[in-house]
Enzyme design. Sequence first.
Site, PDB file in Angstrom:
ATOM      1  N   CYS A 129      -2.377   6.424  43.648  1.00 48.60           N
ATOM      2  CA  CYS A 129      -2.982   5.099  43.845  1.00 48.60           C
ATOM      3  C   CYS A 129      -4.501   5.152  43.969  1.00 48.60           C
ATOM      4  CB  CYS A 129      -2.393   4.438  45.081  1.00 48.60           C
ATOM      5  SG  CYS A 129      -0.593   4.325  45.055  1.00 48.60           S
ATOM      6  N   ARG A 185       2.536 -15.600  43.711  1.00 51.37           N
ATOM      7  CA  ARG A 185       3.607 -16.581  43.845  1.00 51.37           C
ATOM      8  C   ARG A 185       3.114 -17.722  44.728  1.00 51.37           C
ATOM      9  NH1 ARG A 185       5.750 -11.527  43.552  1.00 51.37           N
ATOM     10  NH2 ARG A 185       7.631 -11.211  42.290  1.00 51.37           N
ATOM     11  N   SER A 197       3.705  -4.433  47.773  1.00 49.08           N
ATOM     12  CA  SER A 197       2.953  -4.699  46.541  1.00 49.08           C
ATOM     13  C   SER A 197       3.898  -4.704  45.344  1.00 49.08           C
ATOM     14  CB  SER A 197       1.869  -3.642  46.341  1.00 49.08           C
ATOM     15  OG  SER A 197       2.440  -2.339  46.308  1.00 49.08           O
ATOM     16  N   HIS A 238      -0.114  -4.327  41.882  1.00 50.14           N
ATOM     17  CA  HIS A 238      -0.587  -2.951  42.090  1.00 50.14           C
ATOM     18  C   HIS A 238      -0.247  -2.070  40.888  1.00 50.14           C
ATOM     19  CE1 HIS A 238      -1.575   0.807  43.801  1.00 50.14           C
ATOM     20  NE2 HIS A 238      -0.554   0.990  44.619  1.00 50.14           N
ATOM     21  N   CYS A 296      -4.595   3.699  50.305  1.00 44.39           N
ATOM     22  CA  CYS A 296      -3.711   4.797  50.687  1.00 44.39           C
ATOM     23  C   CYS A 296      -3.188   5.441  49.409  1.00 44.39           C
ATOM     24  CB  CYS A 296      -2.568   4.306  51.561  1.00 44.39           C
ATOM     25  SG  CYS A 296      -1.482   3.080  50.793  1.00 44.39           S
ATOM     26  N   GLY A 315      -0.113   8.107  47.734  1.00 43.67           N
ATOM     27  CA  GLY A 315       1.133   8.828  47.866  1.00 43.67           C
ATOM     28  C   GLY A 315       0.908  10.315  48.051  1.00 43.67           C
TER      29      GLY A 315
END
Length: 404
Positions: free
Chosen positions: A99, A230, A259, A360, A390, A392
């Site tokens: 990410c 949304r 996300s 994302h 952040c 992974g």
Amino acid sequence: IEVSCSVHTAMGSKAVIVGAARTPTGNFNGAFSSLPAHCLGAVAIKEALSRGGVVPEDVTEVFMGQVLTAGAGQNPARQASMAAGIPHTVPATSVNMLCGSGLRSVVLAAQAIGTGDATVVVAGGQESMSQSPHCLHLRSPLRMGDASMIDTVLKDGLTDAFNNIHMGITAENIARQWQISREDQDRFAAESQARAEQAQKNGHFVSEIVPVAVQSRAGAIEISVDEFPRHGTTAEKLARLRPAFIKDGTGTVTAGNASGINDGAAAVVVMSLDEAKKRHASTLAQIVSWAQAGVDPKIMGTGPIPAIRNALDKAGWTVEDVDLLELNEAFSAQSLSVISELKLDKSKVNVSGGAIALGHPIGASGTRILVTLLYGLQRMGGKKGVAALCIGGGMGIAMCVERS
């Protein structure tokens, strides 16, 4: 001894961003599902160059983040670079820090400027999660029985390699450790959606987005707005969703407070301040500092906590000095833990919504939040900003930028 870490070239000039653009964010199997990641990247690169007043021939290096590269062909960054019209004489590097890839690409650009190895660098990120394939290992003979396909979105993008757990479980771990309730997570997600809805209605994203033409049976269709938000989302509606990862009655993380899985791209143009002055180029911001950090992979979402602290320390800033923060909302739980630990003013964080609402596209998000931060500071008259994500595997990355 006070130490301030800025980005300098051999001539003592600072690294600045002169052009920035992003595509809209597409839904999983949505508007951009027919486009490979490098095609989205090429659109963002072309627009960033145009906005920076830079011709492709003046670029000296390209860095593009992309996580899901299985079946995408050799070096997708190079594909995007050449598709954007940058000459084949200009090298390009694909970056995978999960990410954090899109922001790490900008760090690499600033470092190349700082060492004098490059004069004009394109940095960004691109991702087509829709086109990430399923795969099957057939090198060894399959003598008998069935074989299972591996979803590369899950395997390479969303599963912790050390504990073999989905990123959603890491969010559950944070929710439990920081005692973050389902109600708090849903309220945070609803606020992200509301802010994104208001930003779209007020046209706040228009300046940062470059439309993308997509071919359909009816001809070319221009996609110019984010597809994922949304409108009308409320905490009450989110409360009806079932937990997605822990289903024994104790789970709190849902599709609504996490996300999205998305497609998109973003890019910036980085050069030295001296080069910008020589070109009479307007600067969006100076890159003041950056930092990265490692944490326990089981609570990977807390990575921005030490990363932001380190980046602020290098910049010589306090949290109170910062006008706007763009924190990638991987999950409500992890976002709330970061806000709580750093004692951030929520009114300064993701003022136009975050990844829970906007989506994302993992390899692109680092640059996407930076682009949104740059235009947000410009729109609101802010001076100092922080972008952070952040990562992974248990990491975090952060960058401090300042408008002159």
